[in-house]
Scaffold this motif. Structure first.
Motif, short mmCIF file in Angstrom:
data_model
loop_
_atom_site.label_atom_id
_atom_site.label_comp_id
_atom_site.label_asym_id
_atom_site.label_seq_id
_atom_site.Cartn_x
_atom_site.Cartn_y
_atom_site.Cartn_z
N THR A 52 -9.09 11.65 5.20
CA THR A 52 -8.53 11.84 6.55
C THR A 52 -7.33 12.77 6.50
O THR A 52 -7.18 13.67 7.34
CB THR A 52 -8.11 10.48 7.16
N GLY A 53 -6.45 12.59 5.52
CA GLY A 53 -5.31 13.48 5.37
C GLY A 53 -5.73 14.91 5.09
O GLY A 53 -5.13 15.87 5.60
N TYR A 54 -6.75 15.06 4.27
CA TYR A 54 -7.32 16.38 3.97
C TYR A 54 -7.80 17.05 5.26
O TYR A 54 -7.50 18.22 5.52
CB TYR A 54 -8.45 16.18 2.96
N ARG A 55 -8.54 16.31 6.06
CA ARG A 55 -9.05 16.87 7.32
C ARG A 55 -7.93 17.20 8.30
O ARG A 55 -7.98 18.23 8.99
CB ARG A 55 -10.04 15.88 7.96
N GLY A 97 -2.98 12.55 1.13
CA GLY A 97 -4.07 13.51 1.21
C GLY A 97 -3.65 14.78 1.91
O GLY A 97 -4.06 15.89 1.54
N ARG A 98 -2.81 14.61 2.91
CA ARG A 98 -2.32 15.79 3.63
C ARG A 98 -1.35 16.59 2.76
O ARG A 98 -1.35 17.82 2.79
CB ARG A 98 -1.65 15.35 4.93
N GLN A 99 -0.51 15.90 1.98
CA GLN A 99 0.41 16.60 1.08
C GLN A 99 -0.35 17.50 0.11
O GLN A 99 0.02 18.65 -0.12
CB GLN A 99 1.24 15.59 0.28
N ALA A 100 -1.41 16.95 -0.49
CA ALA A 100 -2.19 17.71 -1.46
C ALA A 100 -2.82 18.94 -0.82
O ALA A 100 -2.77 20.05 -1.37
CB ALA A 100 -3.28 16.81 -2.05
N THR A 101 -3.39 18.76 0.37
CA THR A 101 -4.09 19.87 1.04
C THR A 101 -3.10 20.88 1.59
O THR A 101 -3.32 22.10 1.50
CB THR A 101 -4.98 19.31 2.17
N GLN A 121 0.84 -1.19 0.00
CA GLN A 121 0.00 0.00 0.00
C GLN A 121 0.87 1.25 0.00
O GLN A 121 2.07 1.17 0.21
CB GLN A 121 -0.88 0.04 1.25
N ILE A 122 0.20 2.37 -0.22
CA ILE A 122 0.89 3.64 -0.02
C ILE A 122 0.27 4.33 1.18
O ILE A 122 -0.82 3.99 1.62
CB ILE A 122 0.80 4.55 -1.25
N ASP A 123 0.97 5.33 1.70
CA ASP A 123 0.47 6.10 2.84
C ASP A 123 -0.53 7.13 2.32
O ASP A 123 -0.17 8.28 2.04
CB ASP A 123 1.64 6.77 3.56
#
Length: 341
Positions: A196-199, A164-168, A157-159
């Protein structure tokens, strides 16, 4: 089509000798082996690996099941898996589940009944309730891109949370504060992890999470187009969109253009996957890149190791990193103060 007899005639050896070179059933001098292999390459002879496997009593076929064979992301993973397996003398049968659990279950059962040596699976969002299907398998299974909690199988898998956090974080760093998210299907774990990363990124920036800014697509361009259209028709439109895959990002950009909105002048767009088209889209898409080739190769290595040694202990999931690729689809918000540190 070239035959073993053709190879023998051109090499000046017997068909039996060619067979020994192909199957490794008897030692042949280096000089003869190199001559035979040279002729095989010259005339395009390819051994029938299925027949060879049956003669040896070995499985030389493997199965790969993906949710959508037309999605470039899955096509690249399939290519990487097939290339790595081919180097080891195995062929890969690719099955398309069409994102349906019943078709995925059917594909697993058909592959197992036809005695493939192992299965690579990008599942469609199976839950722990379906664990019996995997528990009953007598052949190795490696999950790609996704996992099923509670089912102890190998997985690559990937993280996705970090991605998602990187993009946001990238959009926040440009000065955006009203950032929408076009998520994928609810039953697919990478989609939820990316949200979740976005949030997490919004929370770290001290911004409230607004559920009205999150719409759910199905990883297709059409769903990205529809979601972006809805978001743009609302009173206070977002200044940036994070789409949880590149295909939805492409659809979103088209929806924006239809409304006379420029990317990134009016709305910035960031995708996820970095499929080959992303760099050549108009505008070139900022996106979170996944190491697809390495994912495929590592999955092949793990499956083949488990086929050769069934006593290996269960591995933990292999988690791989993502990389942000900044291109021209993202920029500061119109009338904003520009990038923030």
């Amino acid at each position: 089509m070239a035959t073993m007899k053709d190879v023998a005639e051109r090499s000046g050896v017997s068909v039996t000798t060619v067979s020994h070179v192909v199957n490794g059933t008897r030692r042949v001098s280096d000089e003869v082996r190199l001559r035979v292999e040279g002729v095989m390459e010259e005339i395009g002879y390819r051994p029938n690996i299925l027949a060879r496997g049956l003669r040896r009593g070995e499985a030389t076929l493997l199965g790969l099941i993906v949710p959508d064979a037309t999605n470039p992301y899955f096509a690249e993973i399939a290519r990487a898996v097939a290339d790595a397996c081919s180097e080891e003398g195995y062929a890969v049968i690719i099955c398309n589940s069409d994102g349906r659990r019943d078709r995925e279950k059917e594909a697993i059962e058909v592959l197992a009944a036809n005695r493939v040596g192992g299965i690579f699976l990008v599942n469609v969002g199976v839950t722990e309730r379906d664990a019996a299907l995997f528990d009953g398998l007598s052949i190795p299974l490696v999950m790609l891109d996704r996992e099923i909690p509670g089912i102890p199988v190998d997985s690559i898998q990937i993280d996705n949370v970090h991605g998602g956090r990187q993009a946001t974080d990238h959009l926040l760093s440009l000065g955006h504060r009203r950032i929408a998210c076009i998520a994928g299907p609810s039953q697919v774990s990478p989609s939820g992890d990316r949200v979740t990363g976005y949030r997490q990124a919004l929370e770290a920036a001290g911004l409230p999470f607004d559920p009205s800014l999150v719409l759910r697509g199905d990883f297709t361009p059409a769903s990205g187009h529809a979601c972006a259209g809805i978001l743009m028709e609302r009173g206070e439109r977002p200044t940036a969109l994070f789409a949880c895959n590149d295909l939805m990002a492409f659809g979103a950009v088209t929806a924006l253009a239809e409304r006379g909105l420029a990317v990134p002048g009016d709305v910035s767009v960031v995708g996820f996957d970095d499929i080959p088209l992303a760099a050549y889209f108009n505008p070139p898409l900022t996106t979170v890149a996944q190491p697809r080739r390495e994912m495929g190769r590592r999955a092949a290595r793990i499956l083949l190791e488990r086929m050769r040694d069934g006593t290996l202990p269960r591995r933990r999931p292999v988690l791989m990193n993502t990389t942000l690729k900044v291109r021209r689809s993202s920029g500061p918000p119109a009338g904003g103060d520009g990038p923030r540190s």
